[in-house]
Design a protein around this motif. Structure first.
Motif, PDB file in Angstrom:
ATOM      1  N   ASN A  47       0.822  -1.212   0.000  1.00 41.02           N
ATOM      2  CA  ASN A  47       0.000   0.000   0.000  1.00 41.02           C
ATOM      3  C   ASN A  47       0.856   1.262   0.000  1.00 41.02           C
ATOM      4  OD1 ASN A  47      -2.307  -1.514  -0.108  1.00 41.02           O
ATOM      5  ND2 ASN A  47      -2.891  -1.199   2.011  1.00 41.02           N
ATOM      6  N   TRP A  48       2.012   1.218   0.662  1.00 45.14           N
ATOM      7  CA  TRP A  48       2.927   2.358   0.655  1.00 45.14           C
ATOM      8  C   TRP A  48       3.406   2.644  -0.774  1.00 45.14           C
ATOM      9  CZ3 TRP A  48       7.983   3.225  -0.754  1.00 45.14           C
ATOM     10  CH2 TRP A  48       8.555   4.423  -0.322  1.00 45.14           C
ATOM     11  N   MET A  56      -1.661   6.527  -6.018  1.00 38.71           N
ATOM     12  CA  MET A  56      -3.023   6.037  -5.864  1.00 38.71           C
ATOM     13  C   MET A  56      -3.576   6.475  -4.507  1.00 38.71           C
ATOM     14  SD  MET A  56      -2.415   2.174  -7.374  1.00 38.71           S
ATOM     15  CE  MET A  56      -3.860   1.522  -6.585  1.00 38.71           C
ATOM     16  N   LYS A  57      -4.901   6.550  -4.414  1.00 40.69           N
ATOM     17  CA  LYS A  57      -5.559   6.816  -3.143  1.00 40.69           C
ATOM     18  C   LYS A  57      -6.032   5.458  -2.610  1.00 40.69           C
ATOM     19  CE  LYS A  57      -6.942  11.199  -5.003  1.00 40.69           C
ATOM     20  NZ  LYS A  57      -6.392  10.857  -6.326  1.00 40.69           N
ATOM     21  N   VAL A  58      -5.405   5.000  -1.536  1.00 40.15           N
ATOM     22  CA  VAL A  58      -5.703   3.680  -0.989  1.00 40.15           C
ATOM     23  C   VAL A  58      -6.087   3.850   0.469  1.00 40.15           C
ATOM     24  CG1 VAL A  58      -4.781   1.391  -0.474  1.00 40.15           C
ATOM     25  CG2 VAL A  58      -4.093   2.558  -2.576  1.00 40.15           C
ATOM     26  N   GLY A  59      -7.279   3.388   0.832  1.00 41.43           N
ATOM     27  CA  GLY A  59      -7.796   3.530   2.180  1.00 41.43           C
ATOM     28  C   GLY A  59      -7.129   2.601   3.182  1.00 41.43           C
ATOM     29  N   LYS A  60      -7.415   2.879   4.439  1.00 41.81           N
ATOM     30  CA  LYS A  60      -6.875   2.107   5.551  1.00 41.81           C
ATOM     31  C   LYS A  60      -7.391   0.662   5.493  1.00 41.81           C
ATOM     32  CE  LYS A  60      -6.390   2.553  10.534  1.00 41.81           C
ATOM     33  NZ  LYS A  60      -6.796   3.310  11.726  1.00 41.81           N
ATOM     34  N   GLY A  81     -11.387   2.743  -1.339  1.00 43.59           N
ATOM     35  CA  GLY A  81     -11.752   3.121   0.017  1.00 43.59           C
ATOM     36  C   GLY A  81     -11.133   2.231   1.076  1.00 43.59           C
ATOM     37  N   ASN A  82     -11.639   2.342   2.272  1.00 47.20           N
ATOM     38  CA  ASN A  82     -11.142   1.589   3.431  1.00 47.20           C
ATOM     39  C   ASN A  82     -11.647   0.153   3.429  1.00 47.20           C
ATOM     40  OD1 ASN A  82      -9.890   3.904   4.563  1.00 47.20           O
ATOM     41  ND2 ASN A  82     -11.850   4.545   5.413  1.00 47.20           N
ATOM     42  N   ASN A  83     -10.801  -0.751   3.928  1.00 41.39           N
ATOM     43  CA  ASN A  83     -11.194  -2.122   4.235  1.00 41.39           C
ATOM     44  C   ASN A  83     -11.728  -2.903   3.030  1.00 41.39           C
ATOM     45  OD1 ASN A  83     -11.252  -4.084   6.335  1.00 41.39           O
ATOM     46  ND2 ASN A  83     -13.472  -3.943   6.352  1.00 41.39           N
ATOM     47  N   SER A  84     -11.218  -2.613   1.844  1.00 37.98           N
ATOM     48  CA  SER A  84     -11.635  -3.338   0.646  1.00 37.98           C
ATOM     49  C   SER A  84     -10.599  -4.396   0.297  1.00 37.98           C
ATOM     50  CB  SER A  84     -11.812  -2.370  -0.524  1.00 37.98           C
ATOM     51  OG  SER A  84     -12.931  -1.540  -0.296  1.00 37.98           O
TER      52      SER A  84
END
Length: 177
Positions: A47-48, A56-60, A81-84
């Motif tokens: 993700n980093w 990219m925009k990557v959620g928590k 988004g988050n948690n996907s």
């Protein structure tokens, strides 16, 4: 209808002209880091790379499985988004190079989304929160929130309007449903 920007080209097909739309250096850099991320088993590191190097925009707590292939030329047009969960060997495209034109479109994947293995997501697609995409699907149109879709061509299989948290008692569930 997918939300894409269209750019006509003159001369040879648009793919032959790709380096007039994106630099060779960016393409090579992105390719190297995408390949590293595809094989990386460490989700925070993966993700980093997506966030800091590819833009990219990557959620928590979002998880990209092994071998996910994000767009090499325009990965910065992808947001998740988050948690996907993005399943094994899924391809996410933000570009299409055709004979007489090329197209660019943002891909927006919501929170708590599950994308099954070996799926392909085309440019200009929005996938709503809590949606599920079955393995092997071609996502060629937007997916509403809470929908379960699948196939090639993709179709909606079912939709649940709202997920009620388990903590709510039966009385409150009956009122909501």
């Amino acid at each position: 209808m997918r939300k894409v920007e269209r750019y006509p080209v003159e001369g040879p097909n648009a793919l032959w002209q790709v380096y007039s739309t994106v630099s060779r250096l960016k393409s090579v850099r992105n390719f190297i880091f995408i390949q590293l991320a595809r094989y990386c088993p460490i989700l925070p590191l993966k993700n980093w790379i997506y966030r800091r190097i590819l833009g990219m925009k990557v959620g928590k707590h979002t998880a990209f499985a092994l071998m996910v292939m994000v767009d090499v030329f325009f990965p910065e047009r992808i947001s998740v988004g988050n948690n996907s969960i993005i399943g094994y060997n899924t391809t996410i495209l933000t570009h299409e190079y055709l004979i007489k034109e090329y197209r660019l479109g943002d891909v927006k994947i919501g929170s708590n989304v599950m994308i099954g293995a070996n799926s392909t997501i085309l440019p200009g697609i929005t996938i709503g929160d809590h949606a599920v995409v079955a393995a092997g699907s071609l996502v060629h149109k937007d997916v509403p929130a809470y929908a379960f879709v699948g196939g090639n061509p993709m179709r909606e299989i079912r939709r649940s309007e709202m997920v009620v948290p388990a903590e709510l008692d039966d009385h409150v569930r009956n009122i909501i449903n």
